[in-house]
Write a protein that holds these residues in place. Structure first.
Motif, PDB file in Angstrom:
ATOM      1  N   ASP A 147       0.842  -1.196   0.000  1.00  0.00           N
ATOM      2  CA  ASP A 147       0.000   0.000   0.000  1.00  0.00           C
ATOM      3  C   ASP A 147       0.876   1.245   0.000  1.00  0.00           C
ATOM      4  O   ASP A 147       1.959   1.249   0.584  1.00  0.00           O
ATOM      5  CB  ASP A 147      -0.891   0.044   1.244  1.00  0.00           C
ATOM      6  N   PHE A 148       0.396   2.277  -0.660  1.00  0.00           N
ATOM      7  CA  PHE A 148       1.076   3.579  -0.625  1.00  0.00           C
ATOM      8  C   PHE A 148       0.021   4.642  -0.365  1.00  0.00           C
ATOM      9  O   PHE A 148      -0.986   4.731  -1.060  1.00  0.00           O
ATOM     10  CB  PHE A 148       1.778   3.864  -1.963  1.00  0.00           C
ATOM     11  N   ASP A 170      15.374  13.181 -12.479  1.00  0.00           N
ATOM     12  CA  ASP A 170      16.398  13.955 -11.768  1.00  0.00           C
ATOM     13  C   ASP A 170      16.973  13.294 -10.527  1.00  0.00           C
ATOM     14  O   ASP A 170      18.102  13.515 -10.173  1.00  0.00           O
ATOM     15  CB  ASP A 170      15.850  15.329 -11.374  1.00  0.00           C
ATOM     16  N   ARG A 171      16.202  12.490  -9.859  1.00  0.00           N
ATOM     17  CA  ARG A 171      16.674  11.894  -8.608  1.00  0.00           C
ATOM     18  C   ARG A 171      16.771  10.375  -8.713  1.00  0.00           C
ATOM     19  O   ARG A 171      16.469   9.659  -7.775  1.00  0.00           O
ATOM     20  CB  ARG A 171      15.759  12.312  -7.468  1.00  0.00           C
ATOM     21  N   GLY A 172      17.163   9.875  -9.873  1.00  0.00           N
ATOM     22  CA  GLY A 172      17.386   8.454 -10.038  1.00  0.00           C
ATOM     23  C   GLY A 172      16.138   7.603 -10.168  1.00  0.00           C
ATOM     24  O   GLY A 172      16.092   6.497  -9.649  1.00  0.00           O
ATOM     25  N   SER A 173      15.110   8.079 -10.827  1.00  0.00           N
ATOM     26  CA  SER A 173      13.864   7.331 -11.051  1.00  0.00           C
ATOM     27  C   SER A 173      13.172   6.910  -9.763  1.00  0.00           C
ATOM     28  O   SER A 173      12.601   5.828  -9.676  1.00  0.00           O
ATOM     29  CB  SER A 173      14.131   6.098 -11.925  1.00  0.00           C
ATOM     30  N   LEU A 174      13.225   7.756  -8.761  1.00  0.00           N
ATOM     31  CA  LEU A 174      12.541   7.439  -7.507  1.00  0.00           C
ATOM     32  C   LEU A 174      11.033   7.420  -7.677  1.00  0.00           C
ATOM     33  O   LEU A 174      10.335   6.674  -6.996  1.00  0.00           O
ATOM     34  CB  LEU A 174      12.901   8.460  -6.426  1.00  0.00           C
ATOM     35  N   PHE A 175      10.523   8.261  -8.577  1.00  0.00           N
ATOM     36  CA  PHE A 175       9.079   8.356  -8.780  1.00  0.00           C
ATOM     37  C   PHE A 175       8.726   8.054 -10.225  1.00  0.00           C
ATOM     38  O   PHE A 175       9.455   8.417 -11.143  1.00  0.00           O
ATOM     39  CB  PHE A 175       8.571   9.753  -8.415  1.00  0.00           C
ATOM     40  N   TRP A 176       7.607   7.383 -10.381  1.00  0.00           N
ATOM     41  CA  TRP A 176       7.040   7.118 -11.692  1.00  0.00           C
ATOM     42  C   TRP A 176       5.673   7.773 -11.748  1.00  0.00           C
ATOM     43  O   TRP A 176       5.088   8.103 -10.709  1.00  0.00           O
ATOM     44  CB  TRP A 176       6.894   5.622 -11.932  1.00  0.00           C
ATOM     45  N   ALA A 177       5.152   7.957 -12.955  1.00  0.00           N
ATOM     46  CA  ALA A 177       3.804   8.494 -13.143  1.00  0.00           C
ATOM     47  C   ALA A 177       2.986   7.469 -13.900  1.00  0.00           C
ATOM     48  O   ALA A 177       3.484   6.828 -14.820  1.00  0.00           O
ATOM     49  CB  ALA A 177       3.864   9.803 -13.923  1.00  0.00           C
ATOM     50  N   PHE A 201       3.934   8.037  -7.955  1.00  0.00           N
ATOM     51  CA  PHE A 201       4.103   7.076  -6.869  1.00  0.00           C
ATOM     52  C   PHE A 201       5.569   6.656  -6.837  1.00  0.00           C
ATOM     53  O   PHE A 201       6.277   6.763  -7.839  1.00  0.00           O
ATOM     54  CB  PHE A 201       3.181   5.857  -7.064  1.00  0.00           C
ATOM     55  N   PRO A 202       6.048   6.174  -5.696  1.00  0.00           N
ATOM     56  CA  PRO A 202       7.439   5.709  -5.628  1.00  0.00           C
ATOM     57  C   PRO A 202       7.606   4.426  -6.444  1.00  0.00           C
ATOM     58  O   PRO A 202       6.770   3.520  -6.359  1.00  0.00           O
ATOM     59  CB  PRO A 202       7.674   5.434  -4.144  1.00  0.00           C
TER      60      PRO A 202
END
Length: 131
Positions: free
Chosen positions: A53-54, A78-85, A103-104
């Protein structure tokens, strides 16, 4: 009299206009660029399944429940693919529509690759705009 009514109508429209324009808000950018399958980020790159869950921190993010299917459209860079859309799908019998947001990447696992993420696209204010 007509001129007074016209002026009053114009003044009323001018006063109401900012209310509709400012109904949403621009949030800080999570990234200045993203990787997509095409320049409009309109095709999904991959299908993923939620591992856990997030619960979103703010309106830029989408809530995810363990086991949900997610269509990933962009990977923020920019921050190493920490977040996706992407688009989070409800269950088959759910009345809830698909929701779009960020989301992460750590809370999902890739299940099917669909298209290569070869287009580097700059993000704009609409990528992080909240209603």
């Amino acid at each position: 009299m007509k001129r007074c009514v016209s002026s009053l109508l114009l003044l009323t429209l001018c006063c109401l206009s900012p209310l509709t324009v400012h109904a949403g808000r621009q949030m800080p950018k999570l990234s200045d660029k993203k990787l997509c399958a095409d320049t409009e980020c309109s095709h999904p790159i991959l299908i993923a399944r939620a591992l856990e869950d997030f619960y979103p921190q703010d309106c830029r993010f989408v809530p995810i429940r363990k086991g949900q299917v997610i269509y990933v459209y962009a990977m923020l860079q920019d921050r190493g693919s920490l977040f996706w859309a992407g688009s989070v799908q409800g269950s088959y019998y759910s009345e809830q529509e698909a929701r779009l947001g960020h989301f992460p990447s750590s809370v999902v696992e890739e299940t099917h690759a669909l298209m290569a993420a070869i287009e580097e696209v700059k993000t704009d204010k609409w990528d992080f705009y909240c209603n």
